[in-house]
Design a protein around this motif. Structure first.
Motif, mmCIF file in Angstrom:
data_model
loop_
_atom_site.group_PDB
_atom_site.id
_atom_site.type_symbol
_atom_site.label_atom_id
_atom_site.label_comp_id
_atom_site.label_asym_id
_atom_site.label_seq_id
_atom_site.Cartn_x
_atom_site.Cartn_y
_atom_site.Cartn_z
ATOM 1 N N ASN A 222 0.821 -1.211 0.000
ATOM 2 C CA ASN A 222 0.000 0.000 0.000
ATOM 3 C C ASN A 222 0.855 1.262 0.000
ATOM 4 O OD1 ASN A 222 -2.309 -1.544 0.076
ATOM 5 N ND2 ASN A 222 -2.502 -1.468 2.298
ATOM 6 N N ASN A 300 -3.134 2.422 -4.720
ATOM 7 C CA ASN A 300 -4.287 1.659 -5.183
ATOM 8 C C ASN A 300 -5.313 1.535 -4.064
ATOM 9 O OD1 ASN A 300 -3.200 1.130 -7.775
ATOM 10 N ND2 ASN A 300 -2.017 -0.589 -6.961
ATOM 11 N N THR A 302 -9.626 0.258 -3.194
ATOM 12 C CA THR A 302 -10.789 -0.479 -3.675
ATOM 13 C C THR A 302 -11.903 0.508 -3.994
ATOM 14 O OG1 THR A 302 -10.188 -2.397 -2.313
ATOM 15 C CG2 THR A 302 -12.447 -2.303 -3.148
ATOM 16 N N VAL A 308 -9.846 -2.427 -8.249
ATOM 17 C CA VAL A 308 -8.717 -1.902 -7.487
ATOM 18 C C VAL A 308 -7.813 -1.082 -8.397
ATOM 19 C CG1 VAL A 308 -6.699 -2.499 -6.087
ATOM 20 C CG2 VAL A 308 -8.799 -3.842 -5.869
#
Length: 326
Positions: A222, A300, A302, A308
């Motif tokens: 992430n 990225n 959701t 995504v």
């Protein structure tokens, strides 16, 4: 020995460099009174001081504390929902020292908020959490223009989770904690201050470093950091715009826009825009509506359609509570 490939550069030194980054991060937070996210915000706390009114004999300082709360109660509510109670606290403290040739500013901005959601497996959840420690130093070219260096250190206090429901069972996944992630921004450029309401900083050279000290969070890939790596560094130009404007009696609008583009992706711009409408009721009470818009091509998320990828991130808060300036 396996030959070193270009793609392996970050992984080779992650463990050793990650340890040093954690140590330096802690020293940076606790020994420096501020590590700048935006030196311009400090000018808002000195409305009676302009760059031409110089006092070299002492430090100027000012801050504020605010606490707001809200409650929602539901009973036999057909449309569904949860009863909730939320509390958010915010403290900002700034220092400034100016001479005829230089200007030095420091600031620390802290916020933390919780919400209690009834009838859930994880009833206590974070709504707001940040620690921004800042510093800046400028060499004046004129009363309005200076060569400036800006330094920002930003992280959060507490663990953050991603919540989901699987077959009626509530689940959560750890996605952040103290120093994971940590954002460090360093930039050099020209700063222009027009009166007390508008500030522009243009930096042709700026560095953006994202650090994740927790290996389990780093494994998720992430915040623009590659999976398995503890950090990601970027270089590119940066533009910062800051505006503070009174739009009515006891009413104020504040806006800060930061634009960054990596040299290797010069056509793709990272956007971070914060804004707030504040209405002062009296010396103790105020109401405000604030929000934040973020777009980062390296992050990225959701999306609403369950796909995504990079997306526009939006957050807003409506608050009513006490606020005291000191």
């Amino acid at each position: 020995m396996k030959p070193i490939r270009k793609a392996d550069t970050y992984q080779i030194s992650d463990i050793r460099l990650g340890r040093w980054l954690r140590i330096l991060s802690l020293v940076w937070v606790f020994l420096s009174p501020g590590l700048l996210y935006a030196q311009q915000d400090l000018l808002k706390y000195f409305p009676d001081t302009t760059i031409s009114q110089v006092d070299t004999t002492r430090w100027s300082n000012r801050g504020s504390f605010s606490l707001s709360a809200s409650s929602t109660g539901l009973s036999n509510w057909a449309a569904g929902g949860n009863s909730s109670i939320s509390v958010v606290g915010n403290t900002v403290y700034g220092m400034r020292r100016e001479s005829s040739k230089t200007i030095f500013l420091q600031q620390i901005d802290m916020a933390y908020g919780l919400v209690y959601l009834a009838s859930t497996s994880f009833p206590i959840r974070k709504t707001s959490d940040h620690l921004i420690n800042t510093t800046s130093f400028g060499l004046k070219v004129s009363p309005k223009l200076s060569f400036a260096s800006l330094l920002v250190f930003q992280t959060q206090f507490d663990a953050g989770y991603k919540y989901s429901t699987d077959n009626g069972v509530d689940k959560r996944e750890l996605i952040s904690e103290f120093l994971s992630p940590t954002l460090v921004n360093i930039s050099l450029g020209l700063q222009f201050i027009n009166k007390k309401s508008f500030v522009t900083v243009i930096s042709p050279v700026a560095g953006k470093l994202t650090i994740i000290s927790n290996d389990s969070i780093a494994s998720l890939g992430n915040y623009g950091v590659p999976k398995g790596s503890n950090f990601n560094g970027q270089l590119g130009p940066n533009i910062y715009l800051d505006l503070t404007k009174e739009f009515m009696e006891n009413g104020k609008f504040k806006s800060s826009l930061n634009l960054f583009s990596e040299y290797e992706k010069i056509g793709k711009i990272d956007i971070n825009w914060t804004y707030m409408f504040e209405l002062k009721v009296n010396d103790w009470f105020s109401a405000n509506f604030s929000g934040q818009l973020i777009y980062d091509d390296d992050i990225n998320v959701t999306r609403d359609d369950e796909t995504v990828g990079p997306a526009l991130q939006l957050r807003y808060v409506l608050g009513l509570g006490i606020k005291k300036t000191f």
